[in-house]
Design a protein around this motif. Structure first.
Motif, PDB file in Angstrom:
ATOM      1  N   ASP A 285       0.848  -1.195   0.000  1.00 59.05           N
ATOM      2  CA  ASP A 285       0.000   0.000   0.000  1.00 59.05           C
ATOM      3  C   ASP A 285       0.885   1.247   0.000  1.00 59.05           C
ATOM      4  OD1 ASP A 285      -2.297   1.525   0.033  1.00 59.05           O
ATOM      5  OD2 ASP A 285      -2.418   1.559   2.227  1.00 59.05           O
ATOM      6  N   SER A 286       1.818   1.281  -0.958  1.00 67.13           N
ATOM      7  CA  SER A 286       2.704   2.444  -1.084  1.00 67.13           C
ATOM      8  C   SER A 286       2.777   2.843  -2.554  1.00 67.13           C
ATOM      9  CB  SER A 286       4.093   2.132  -0.535  1.00 67.13           C
ATOM     10  OG  SER A 286       4.666   1.040  -1.220  1.00 67.13           O
ATOM     11  N   PHE A 287       3.170   4.116  -2.791  1.00 64.59           N
ATOM     12  CA  PHE A 287       3.064   4.689  -4.128  1.00 64.59           C
ATOM     13  C   PHE A 287       4.276   5.554  -4.460  1.00 64.59           C
ATOM     14  CE2 PHE A 287      -1.116   3.955  -2.377  1.00 64.59           C
ATOM     15  CZ  PHE A 287      -1.782   3.281  -3.390  1.00 64.59           C
ATOM     16  N   HIS A 288       4.439   5.761  -5.778  1.00 56.98           N
ATOM     17  CA  HIS A 288       5.467   6.688  -6.271  1.00 56.98           C
ATOM     18  C   HIS A 288       4.891   8.105  -6.279  1.00 56.98           C
ATOM     19  CE1 HIS A 288       8.120   3.471  -7.886  1.00 56.98           C
ATOM     20  NE2 HIS A 288       6.983   2.831  -8.088  1.00 56.98           N
ATOM     21  N   THR A 289       5.671   9.059  -5.816  1.00 57.67           N
ATOM     22  CA  THR A 289       5.303  10.468  -5.869  1.00 57.67           C
ATOM     23  C   THR A 289       6.548  11.264  -6.249  1.00 57.67           C
ATOM     24  OG1 THR A 289       5.859  11.137  -3.606  1.00 57.67           O
ATOM     25  CG2 THR A 289       3.724  10.032  -3.927  1.00 57.67           C
ATOM     26  N   PRO A 290       6.405  12.572  -6.527  1.00 57.17           N
ATOM     27  CA  PRO A 290       7.598  13.377  -6.820  1.00 57.17           C
ATOM     28  C   PRO A 290       8.613  13.388  -5.681  1.00 57.17           C
ATOM     29  CG  PRO A 290       5.632  14.527  -7.550  1.00 57.17           C
ATOM     30  CD  PRO A 290       5.164  13.324  -6.796  1.00 57.17           C
ATOM     31  N   PHE A 291       8.165  13.133  -4.445  1.00 56.21           N
ATOM     32  CA  PHE A 291       9.073  13.110  -3.299  1.00 56.21           C
ATOM     33  C   PHE A 291       9.362  11.688  -2.816  1.00 56.21           C
ATOM     34  CE2 PHE A 291       7.142  17.315  -3.169  1.00 56.21           C
ATOM     35  CZ  PHE A 291       8.257  18.118  -3.018  1.00 56.21           C
ATOM     36  N   ALA A 292       8.800  10.715  -3.472  1.00 51.25           N
ATOM     37  CA  ALA A 292       9.057   9.310  -3.118  1.00 51.25           C
ATOM     38  C   ALA A 292       9.182   8.529  -4.421  1.00 51.25           C
ATOM     39  CB  ALA A 292       7.915   8.755  -2.261  1.00 51.25           C
ATOM     40  N   ARG A 293      10.292   8.757  -5.090  1.00 49.32           N
ATOM     41  CA  ARG A 293      10.461   8.258  -6.453  1.00 49.32           C
ATOM     42  C   ARG A 293      10.673   6.748  -6.503  1.00 49.32           C
ATOM     43  NH1 ARG A 293      10.241  12.488  -9.535  1.00 49.32           N
ATOM     44  NH2 ARG A 293      10.671  11.237 -11.392  1.00 49.32           N
ATOM     45  N   LYS A 294      10.993   6.139  -5.366  1.00 43.41           N
ATOM     46  CA  LYS A 294      11.169   4.689  -5.325  1.00 43.41           C
ATOM     47  C   LYS A 294       9.881   3.962  -4.940  1.00 43.41           C
ATOM     48  CE  LYS A 294      16.110   4.881  -4.251  1.00 43.41           C
ATOM     49  NZ  LYS A 294      17.158   4.464  -3.287  1.00 43.41           N
ATOM     50  N   GLY A 295       8.804   4.715  -4.768  1.00 42.76           N
ATOM     51  CA  GLY A 295       7.522   4.093  -4.446  1.00 42.76           C
ATOM     52  C   GLY A 295       7.343   3.787  -2.982  1.00 42.76           C
ATOM     53  N   GLU A 296       7.968   4.588  -2.097  1.00 39.71           N
ATOM     54  CA  GLU A 296       7.929   4.286  -0.666  1.00 39.71           C
ATOM     55  C   GLU A 296       6.902   5.117   0.099  1.00 39.71           C
ATOM     56  OE1 GLU A 296      11.272   7.397  -1.223  1.00 39.71           O
ATOM     57  OE2 GLU A 296      10.286   5.779  -2.336  1.00 39.71           O
ATOM     58  N   MET A 297       6.051   5.883  -0.594  1.00 35.86           N
ATOM     59  CA  MET A 297       5.058   6.710   0.107  1.00 35.86           C
ATOM     60  C   MET A 297       3.841   5.863   0.477  1.00 35.86           C
ATOM     61  SD  MET A 297       3.901   9.592   1.283  1.00 35.86           S
ATOM     62  CE  MET A 297       4.799  10.969   0.568  1.00 35.86           C
ATOM     63  N   PRO A 298       3.571   5.661   1.789  1.00 34.51           N
ATOM     64  CA  PRO A 298       2.387   4.886   2.197  1.00 34.51           C
ATOM     65  C   PRO A 298       1.102   5.576   1.761  1.00 34.51           C
ATOM     66  CG  PRO A 298       3.935   5.129   4.022  1.00 34.51           C
ATOM     67  CD  PRO A 298       4.389   6.066   2.950  1.00 34.51           C
ATOM     68  N   GLY A 299       0.117   4.793   1.344  1.00 35.75           N
ATOM     69  CA  GLY A 299      -1.152   5.369   0.942  1.00 35.75           C
ATOM     70  C   GLY A 299      -1.816   6.141   2.062  1.00 35.75           C
ATOM     71  N   VAL A 300      -1.684   5.660   3.288  1.00 39.06           N
ATOM     72  CA  VAL A 300      -2.302   6.347   4.415  1.00 39.06           C
ATOM     73  C   VAL A 300      -1.684   7.727   4.610  1.00 39.06           C
ATOM     74  CG1 VAL A 300      -0.730   5.304   6.119  1.00 39.06           C
ATOM     75  CG2 VAL A 300      -2.998   6.106   6.847  1.00 39.06           C
ATOM     76  N   GLU A 301      -0.387   7.874   4.338  1.00 37.20           N
ATOM     77  CA  GLU A 301       0.239   9.194   4.479  1.00 37.20           C
ATOM     78  C   GLU A 301      -0.182  10.134   3.354  1.00 37.20           C
ATOM     79  OE1 GLU A 301       4.498  11.308   5.539  1.00 37.20           O
ATOM     80  OE2 GLU A 301       4.425   9.148   5.225  1.00 37.20           O
ATOM     81  N   LEU A 302      -0.438   9.570   2.162  1.00 42.88           N
ATOM     82  CA  LEU A 302      -0.975  10.414   1.096  1.00 42.88           C
ATOM     83  C   LEU A 302      -2.306  11.031   1.505  1.00 42.88           C
ATOM     84  CD1 LEU A 302      -0.272   8.547  -2.267  1.00 42.88           C
ATOM     85  CD2 LEU A 302       0.263  10.922  -1.743  1.00 42.88           C
ATOM     86  N   HIS A 303      -3.148  10.230   2.126  1.00 35.45           N
ATOM     87  CA  HIS A 303      -4.406  10.772   2.656  1.00 35.45           C
ATOM     88  C   HIS A 303      -4.120  11.874   3.672  1.00 35.45           C
ATOM     89  CE1 HIS A 303      -6.914   7.862   0.643  1.00 35.45           C
ATOM     90  NE2 HIS A 303      -6.273   6.842   1.189  1.00 35.45           N
ATOM     91  N   GLY A 304      -3.089  11.664   4.469  1.00 37.34           N
ATOM     92  CA  GLY A 304      -2.723  12.666   5.462  1.00 37.34           C
ATOM     93  C   GLY A 304      -2.289  13.980   4.829  1.00 37.34           C
ATOM     94  N   HIS A 305      -1.522  13.919   3.735  1.00 36.34           N
ATOM     95  CA  HIS A 305      -1.106  15.143   3.039  1.00 36.34           C
ATOM     96  C   HIS A 305      -2.325  15.890   2.505  1.00 36.34           C
ATOM     97  CE1 HIS A 305       3.399  14.190   2.241  1.00 36.34           C
ATOM     98  NE2 HIS A 305       2.979  13.554   3.320  1.00 36.34           N
TER      99      HIS A 305
END
Length: 625
Positions: A285-305
């Motif tokens: 449950d993790s994703f790639h973002t401009p600040f997490a280019r290796k795909g280490e951003m948890p989906g729950v934290e994306l909701h938090g942002h």
């Protein structure tokens, strides 16, 4: 007529340039999905600007949400030999967070397996007692998955304060990065229309899901304190840009195990919104973002942002959609026309100068105003405008060269044709006034030859004659305008004027007579049937030049009094006589030709007389260039 023809050419050039600009720019926008390198541009801006910040040193963003992560050590200690955590663990987490004073609890957990009666009751009772739980759901992955979600959490849905969808995978860019998310689903019969973060926000301020209003270009929500509403801008697909606070761990994150074992200070939780979700790698449950280019951003934290941005009222507006695309097309058309009607170099200088202005403007708008303008849209259009202009000029030039070749290849020498192709602007197809020298030549006694010889033989002799005299015209830089029965009209100085046209025309006439004598001597030895004599008239002055004729057939020719005078001089000339006007005589090099004054001669159709001169030959002691 001249102005009309020139206007028609400019109009055709305008239409072609606009057409190419429209086609090329529209194709580029379709190819790049509505934005030229939009994802790369957004990542570039994030890299130079950094995460979202407020104007204050102590930012409010990032201080209201904490993450309770189901990490590796939580799974290792609390899962046991089962494939998942017991729902009693989530019940204990809810209870613990409630006791520590969390103002809202977001449960970003997928219950895709049936639980037993005891653990279901534990979770139900815990959520009911806490009275602050907001849960997630999945709407659009598939019909089966939606049914699993509904049946899997039906045991405690009615005690949750709110629910919102968490369909991040549906909002991937082409490179599978998350940069934009959907906050509202406007269509379909759905049990839920708002995103998980929106549901948390509305629940936190005491509003209902029905208070979210979608109008296609934005989602409007109630403001936390005032009666005003906040407006979240959406792009043409209904997606909102994520306001990133950084990479994974930007929001304060605690292990679920540490929370249950009382290793987290109460002030870290009190009055915060706590989001429970998976952070362990095996949960995927993790994703790639401009600040997490290796795909280490948890989906729950994306909701938090997203939730932090909602609470702080900070959103990024992306300039895109049909109106922006229309602006880009108009920009391309404008720059193309500037380049076409100036020059490729000036157009390139103007376009590059305009492009450089975007370097400080785009980052400034993104950082200070929260507006994302894709600079590659602008730079791409500038480049495409230059390409459109070059293509337009090239097509027009090729067409003009093709027209020139068709018009002149039978009437001018190869050297002059090459010169015309290198300088197509010298030809006034639409009509113009130019200075030129006109030569007329006509066979004397042609009628008797036609009467005494078979027609096919006359035609054969006539073609040989025209080949000979035309060659002399070509050799001296002239243009054969037309053959009129046994006569011929030629001109010098059009399309390109060199200044020695009078001399070249007289030399052509002398050489024509000389070649004709050679020709006569070789025709079956029968001089009585030969084209023994011709008359030539030459005059110069201002003429009108251009394409003349009907819509279906036109020819490039010259008109005017100068042409009429030259024709009359030819009619007045005797056998083997070259008759020129004083206009020609004044422009001949001194002493180069032997001339005899014929005095003023009456020209039919003209009130004034023309002073005529007979050309007797060329002085052999002069330098002929």
């Amino acid at each position: 007529m001249i102005q009309t023809a020139n206007f028609a050419r400019k109009y055709q050039k305008l239409i072609l340039t606009v057409f190419l600009s429209l086609i090329i720019t529209s194709s580029a926008l379709i190819l790049f999905g509505g934005g030229i390198l939009s994802a790369w541009s957004l990542d570039w801006l994030w890299s130079i600007i950094g995460p979202l910040k407020t104007s204050n040193e102590e930012s409010v963003i990032g201080k209201q949400v904490v993450i309770i992560g189901v990490d590796e050590k939580t799974l290792f200690k609390l899962r046991g030999d089962k494939s998942r955590l017991s729902r009693e663990v989530y019940a204990r987490l809810i209870q613990k967070l409630s006791e520590m004073g969390a103002r809202r609890i977001g449960l970003d957990i997928t219950f895709d397996e049936a639980g037993n009666e005891l653990e279901d009751k534990a979770l139900f009772d815990s959520a009911k007692k806490a009275d602050r739980v907001v849960t997630n759901c999945y709407l659009a992955n598939s019909e089966d998955f939606t049914k699993i979600w509904i049946s899997g959490r039906s045991f405690f849905r009615k005690v949750a304060k709110a629910e919102g969808f968490a369909d991040f995978p549906l909002d991937f860019d082409r490179d599978h990065f998350i940069r934009r998310v959907r906050l509202y689903y406007p269509r379909g019969e759905l049990p839920c229309r708002i995103a998980f973060s929106v549901a948390l926000y509305l629940s936190d301020i005491g509003a209902r899901p029905e208070d979210a209003v979608y109008d296609g270009s934005a989602v409007e929500l109630p403001a936390p304190i005032s009666s005003e509403r906040i407006r979240i801008p959406l792009d043409y697909r209904g997606l909102a840009l994520v306001g990133f606070l950084g990479g994974a761990g930007s929001l304060e994150t605690f292990s679920a195990l540490d929370l249950l074992e009382d290793r987290i200070p109460i002030e870290k939780i009190r009055d915060k919104i706590a989001l429970i979700g998976g952070t362990a790698a095996e949960l995927r449950d993790s994703f790639h973002t401009p600040f997490a280019r290796k795909g280490e951003m948890p989906g729950v934290e994306l909701h938090g942002h997203l939730l932090e941005c909602l609470l702080a009222g900070k959103f990024i507006r992306e300039i895109t959609g049909p109106y922006w695309w229309l602006s880009l097309i108009l920009m391309t058309v404008t720059f193309s026309l500037i380049t076409v009607y100036t020059s490729p170099l000036k157009g390139a200088i103007f376009s590059i100068s305009f492009s450089f202005l975007q370097f400080p403007l785009v980052p400034y708008m993104f950082a200070s105003q929260g507006i994302f303008i894709n600079p590659f849209d602008i730079w791409g259009c500038v480049a495409l405008s230059w390409i459109s202009a070059i293509l337009s000029n090239d097509i027009i030039l090729r067409r003009e060269k093709s027209t020139i070749t068709k018009l002149f290849r039978q009437y001018v020498s190869p050297n002059l044709l090459r010169e015309l192709l290198e300088n197509p602007e010298s030809i006034a197809l639409g009509g113009a006034k130019r200075e030129a020298v006109v030569l007329f030549a006509d066979i004397r006694g042609f009628t008797s030859v036609c009467e005494e010889r078979p027609p096919e033989e006359v035609i054969n002799l006539l073609n040989k004659y025209f080949n000979i005299v035309s060659q002399k015209i070509f050799e001296n830089g002239g243009v054969v305008d037309k053959y009129i029965g046994d006569g011929m009209m030629a001109f010098f100085g059009i399309p390109i004027y060199h200044g020695n046209e009078a001399e070249n025309s007289v030399r052509s006439a002398i050489q024509m007579l000389s070649e004709l004598r050679k020709f006569n001597a070789g025709i079956d030895g029968k001089e009585e049937f030969s084209f023994k004599n011709i008359g030539i008239g030459i005059h110069g002055g201002v003429v009108v030049v251009g394409n003349v004729g009907s819509d279906k057939h036109q020819e490039y020719t010259i008109l005017g009094d100068t042409v009429n005078v030259a024709s009359r001089l030819e009619a007045l000339s005797q056998k083997d006589e070259i008759l020129i006007s004083s206009w020609i005589k004044e422009r001949l090099p001194e002493g180069k030709f032997k001339l005899k004054s014929m005095g003023d001669v009456k020209v039919k159709g003209r009130k004034s007389h023309v002073h005529g001169y007979q050309v007797l030959g060329e002085n052999i002691n002069t330098n002929i260039t």
